[in-house]
Design an enzyme around this catalytic site. Structure first.
Site, PDB file in Angstrom:
ATOM      1  N   ARG A 112       0.835  -1.029   0.006  1.00 49.18           N
ATOM      2  CA  ARG A 112      -0.070   0.069   0.086  1.00 49.18           C
ATOM      3  C   ARG A 112       0.981   1.243  -0.102  1.00 49.18           C
ATOM      4  O   ARG A 112       0.624   2.307   0.549  1.00 49.18           O
ATOM      5  CB  ARG A 112      -1.093   0.074   0.971  1.00 49.18           C
ATOM      6  CG  ARG A 112      -0.307  -0.054   2.467  1.00 49.18           C
ATOM      7  CD  ARG A 112      -1.046   0.300   3.617  1.00 49.18           C
ATOM      8  NE  ARG A 112      -0.754  -0.269   4.872  1.00 49.18           N
ATOM      9  CZ  ARG A 112      -1.413   0.011   5.977  1.00 49.18           C
ATOM     10  NH1 ARG A 112      -2.645   0.521   5.863  1.00 49.18           N
ATOM     11  NH2 ARG A 112      -0.848  -0.320   7.112  1.00 49.18           N
ATOM     12  N   GLY A 145      -4.779  -2.136   0.027  1.00 53.22           N
ATOM     13  CA  GLY A 145      -3.706  -0.949  -0.382  1.00 53.22           C
ATOM     14  C   GLY A 145      -4.260   0.239   0.275  1.00 53.22           C
ATOM     15  O   GLY A 145      -3.641   1.402  -0.227  1.00 53.22           O
ATOM     16  N   ARG A 202       5.177   9.907   2.633  1.00 50.68           N
ATOM     17  CA  ARG A 202       6.499   9.757   3.408  1.00 50.68           C
ATOM     18  C   ARG A 202       7.537  10.348   2.753  1.00 50.68           C
ATOM     19  O   ARG A 202       7.650  10.405   1.346  1.00 50.68           O
ATOM     20  CB  ARG A 202       6.393   8.303   3.897  1.00 50.68           C
ATOM     21  CG  ARG A 202       5.426   7.791   4.369  1.00 50.68           C
ATOM     22  CD  ARG A 202       5.628   6.591   5.137  1.00 50.68           C
ATOM     23  NE  ARG A 202       6.000   5.404   4.305  1.00 50.68           N
ATOM     24  CZ  ARG A 202       6.012   4.194   4.850  1.00 50.68           C
ATOM     25  NH1 ARG A 202       5.796   3.875   6.150  1.00 50.68           N
ATOM     26  NH2 ARG A 202       6.192   3.093   4.153  1.00 50.68           N
ATOM     27  N   ASP A 280      11.211  -6.606   7.149  1.00 47.86           N
ATOM     28  CA  ASP A 280      10.740  -5.887   6.072  1.00 47.86           C
ATOM     29  C   ASP A 280      10.384  -4.278   6.791  1.00 47.86           C
ATOM     30  O   ASP A 280      10.180  -3.457   5.917  1.00 47.86           O
ATOM     31  CB  ASP A 280       9.634  -6.555   5.424  1.00 47.86           C
ATOM     32  CG  ASP A 280       8.464  -6.828   6.664  1.00 47.86           C
ATOM     33  OD1 ASP A 280       8.821  -7.576   7.326  1.00 47.86           O
ATOM     34  OD2 ASP A 280       7.430  -6.304   6.416  1.00 47.86           O
ATOM     35  N   ASN A 281      10.563  -4.374   7.907  1.00 46.24           N
ATOM     36  CA  ASN A 281      10.248  -3.026   8.505  1.00 46.24           C
ATOM     37  C   ASN A 281      11.585  -2.288   9.089  1.00 46.24           C
ATOM     38  O   ASN A 281      11.717  -1.597   9.976  1.00 46.24           O
ATOM     39  CB  ASN A 281       9.331  -2.905   9.736  1.00 46.24           C
ATOM     40  CG  ASN A 281       7.954  -3.147   9.187  1.00 46.24           C
ATOM     41  OD1 ASN A 281       7.846  -3.044   8.061  1.00 46.24           O
ATOM     42  ND2 ASN A 281       7.092  -3.727  10.156  1.00 46.24           N
TER      43      ASN A 281
HETATM   44  P1  AMP Z   1       3.336  -3.888   7.943  1.00 45.83           P
HETATM   45  O1  AMP Z   1       3.042  -5.131   8.941  1.00 45.83           O
HETATM   46  O2  AMP Z   1       2.540  -2.813   7.911  1.00 45.83           O
HETATM   47  O3  AMP Z   1       4.676  -3.547   8.046  1.00 45.83           O
HETATM   48  O4  AMP Z   1       3.031  -4.357   6.511  1.00 45.83           O
HETATM   49  C1  AMP Z   1       3.516  -5.824   6.274  1.00 45.83           C
HETATM   50  C2  AMP Z   1       3.168  -6.039   4.670  1.00 45.83           C
HETATM   51  O5  AMP Z   1       1.881  -5.998   4.580  1.00 45.83           O
HETATM   52  C3  AMP Z   1       3.774  -5.085   3.739  1.00 45.83           C
HETATM   53  O6  AMP Z   1       4.334  -5.706   2.550  1.00 45.83           O
HETATM   54  C4  AMP Z   1       2.607  -4.139   3.673  1.00 45.83           C
HETATM   55  O7  AMP Z   1       2.637  -3.302   2.338  1.00 45.83           O
HETATM   56  C5  AMP Z   1       1.559  -5.196   3.567  1.00 45.83           C
HETATM   57  N1  AMP Z   1       0.193  -4.175   3.997  1.00 45.83           N
HETATM   58  C6  AMP Z   1      -0.291  -3.865   5.169  1.00 45.83           C
HETATM   59  N2  AMP Z   1      -1.412  -3.322   5.070  1.00 45.83           N
HETATM   60  C7  AMP Z   1      -1.958  -3.508   3.924  1.00 45.83           C
HETATM   61  C8  AMP Z   1      -3.143  -2.967   3.257  1.00 45.83           C
HETATM   62  N3  AMP Z   1      -4.053  -2.522   3.888  1.00 45.83           N
HETATM   63  N4  AMP Z   1      -3.161  -3.334   1.841  1.00 45.83           N
HETATM   64  C9  AMP Z   1      -2.244  -3.898   1.130  1.00 45.83           C
HETATM   65  N5  AMP Z   1      -0.960  -4.459   1.713  1.00 45.83           N
HETATM   66  C10 AMP Z   1      -0.818  -4.228   3.230  1.00 45.83           C
HETATM   67 MG    MG Z   2       5.682  -2.544   6.617  1.00 47.08          MG
END
Ligand code: AMP
Ligand code: MG
Length: 533
Positions: A112, A145, A202, A280-281
């Site tokens: 997203r 997304g 960002r 990934d973060n």
């Molecule tokens: P995060 O836990 O926010 O770091 O996200 C982990 C993964 O999930 C990353 O690949 C994000 O892009 C994906 N992601 C989180 N929320 C969404 C969303 N609402 N739509 C699509 N991808 C998401």
């Molecule tokens: Mg992330």
């Protein structure tokens, strides 16, 4: 520093797209898929019904050369919600993988996030603009997304607050409502609700994560791995370009490790808990990235995690962050191993980093305590304090800030009275706790006397540069969210302004430095946050 000259129109932003020189996904359609042999996919942001600016960051806008008039113009919200592309903008989403909660998760990617391009600023810096919540991409898996106002406001405020605290972080230029509703089940407990959709723009020199490299390594895409590593060096570590072969990648890794360590020490210094330190973060530049279920420790509790998903394991708890950062660095080391061909150099860097962490941790704590010189007993003084802070529920921010205000002669007096204000439940202190705390203060007082009894004022000034008065306490962010949900952005603005000067006394804002109110102790959004955003 002189301010950057301001542009007269958004069209004057100088935009390049160096990242697009890397291999692209050949498929143009936007549907969920595995993207192999490529670093990114081109993708168009989604159309929104009625983008409306909620807030922008004046200091960051100024760095980009954007005047107040430009930022207040409706076109600003259209551009920074992806509704209008400026000359040179070529939107794309990056491919990456990662380890989530200790396990390899496969391809993740910008599910997203949509990058618009890199702005070249007046000082020659290159800053990538990235929209979070601007619609689905090939990496969205089964999600939409999108992002909601609640979590976007938290990301916007915290990014800029961290920057003002001097913590390495991605930045946030703007917060825009999309005009569309988004459904979220905030606690994943079968109670979905419609929330206001929002987009944060960002900004960072690079959004590369450890996971970008892990994905190519896992897929045995060695050439791509090398291309991406060389891209990173060229774009953000150009001083290493004179090195070649494995020397270059080792030096690059060493610098990534050092920057990561620096970031973690800052988190510990200010009481920040990221909440979801998956690989990934983790930013290749050692920037705090992906503000999700993060939180600030109110009471100093090394075992505290704001993330409900982590409620059982506490993997990402406050005090575990250094160990987890190291764990993630090992994963990155594994990923880039094919570029180096032997493990010895990488292992040596990480072993050295661990030693360096211990040295720097005590250095940072000694500074928080205002000790100008180092003495042999300082380590145990610090260890004991860490124990005591956990023993009696103590507000971390208030404790250190108040400590600087005590005169050295006052130490050792019964529970050194002004510090009482930092305790949450003084009635729970046992006689042994009180004795231990008093003993520590006596020791600390003697330590200061040995240092230089006349240094009280100077020490206060130094300590105030390391111990913030104002941080984005979870309850403060929550109150701004509740108001903003009703269309009132005044609290968001007040907090933004306050947190631009976190180390300054702002007497009229004293209530924002207060301990966590009791209602926030177990409240959703304050002590309980989920990844649903
Ligand atoms: P995060 O836990 O926010 O770091 O996200 C982990 C993964 O999930 C990353 O690949 C994000 O892009 C994906 N992601 C989180 N929320 C969404 C969303 N609402 N739509 C699509 N991808 C998401
Ligand atoms: Mg992330």
């Amino acid at each position: 520093m002189t301010a950057a000259p301001l542009l007269s129109s958004l069209d004057e932003l100088r935009i390049t797209n160096r990242y697009l020189s890397l291999p692209a996904d050949p498929i143009a359609d936007n549907y969920t898929r595995q993207v192999k042999g490529a670093c990114y996919s081109r993708v168009a942001p989604r159309r929104f019904s009625a983008p409306q600016r909620v807030a922008y960051s004046p200091p960051l806008a100024a760095d980009l050369g954007l005047s107040e008039a430009i930022c207040r113009d409706p076109r600003f919200s259209r551009v920074f919600s992806g509704q209008e592309l400026l000359p040179g903008m070529e939107p794309y989403a990056c491919s990456y993988g990662g380890h989530q909660f200790g396990h390899w998760a496969g391809q993740l990617g910008d599910g997203r996030a949509i990058n618009l391009g890199e702005v070249i600023t007046a000082t020659g810096a290159s800053l990538t603009l990235q929209l979070k919540g601007a619609g689905p991409t090939p990496y969205s898996r089964n999600a939409d997304g999108l992002a909601v106002l609640r979590s976007s406001l938290r990301e916007f405020l915290c990014s800029e607050a961290m920057a003002a605290l001097g913590v390495p972080t991605t930045r946030a230029l703007s917060l825009t409502l999309t005009g569309d509703r988004v459904v979220r089940d905030m606690l994943y407990d079968g109670h979905p609700e419609s929330e206001a959709g929002a987009v944060v723009c960002r900004v960072a020199p690079s959004f590369l994560r450890f996971g970008n490299f892990e994905l190519h390594a896992r897929r045995d895409e060695r050439a791509l791995l090398q291309q991406l590593a060389d891209f990173s060096v060229t774009a953000d570590f150009a001083h290493l370009l004179s090195l070649t072969g494995k020397e270059r990648y080792l030096a690059w890794f060493e610098e990534i490790s050092a920057r990561t360590l620096e970031m973690i020490l800052h988190w510990l210094r200010v009481g920040f808990v990221h909440g979801v330190m998956n690989s990934d973060n983790m930013s290749i530049l050692g920037l705090t990235i992906d503000y999700g279920p993060y939180g600030w420790v109110d009471d100093f509790d090394l075992d505290w995690t704001p993330n409900t998903t982590d409620g059982e394991l506490h993997r990402y708890a406050f005090g575990r962050q250094p160990a987890i950062a190291l764990w993630n660095l090992y994963k990155l080391a594994n990923a880039i191993y094919p570029l180096i061909g032997s493990a010895g150099g990488l292992e040596q860097i990480l072993r050295q980093l661990e030693r360096e962490y211990h040295r720097r941790f005590y250095e940072m704590m000694a500074q928080k305590l205002g000790l100008a010189r180092r003495e042999k007993g300082d380590l145990s003084l610090i260890d004991e304090l860490v124990q005591l802070l956990g023993r009696a529920e103590t507000d971390m921010t208030l404790f250190f800030r108040t400590l600087s205000r005590l005169q050295s002669e006052a130490y050792g007096q019964p529970l050194t009275s002004p510090l009482r204000a930092a305790w949450y439940q003084p009635q729970q202190l046992s006689a042994a706790d009180v004795e231990a705390i008093e003993g520590w203060f006596q020791q600390f007082g003697q330590r200061l006397q040995r240092e230089d009894p006349g240094r009280d004022e100077l020490r206060r000034q130094e300590m105030d540069r390391d111990n913030p008065k104002y941080v984005l306490r979870n309850s403060l962010a929550q109150q701004a969210i509740e108001r903003a949900t009703d269309g009132d952005y005044s609290e968001l603005e007040r907090l933004f302004t306050l947190l631009q000067h976190p180390y300054a006394e702002q007497p009229e804002m004293e209530q924002y430095a207060a301990k966590r109110p009791e209602w926030a102790r177990h409240k959703v959004g304050c002590s309980m946050l989920s990844c649903s955003s």
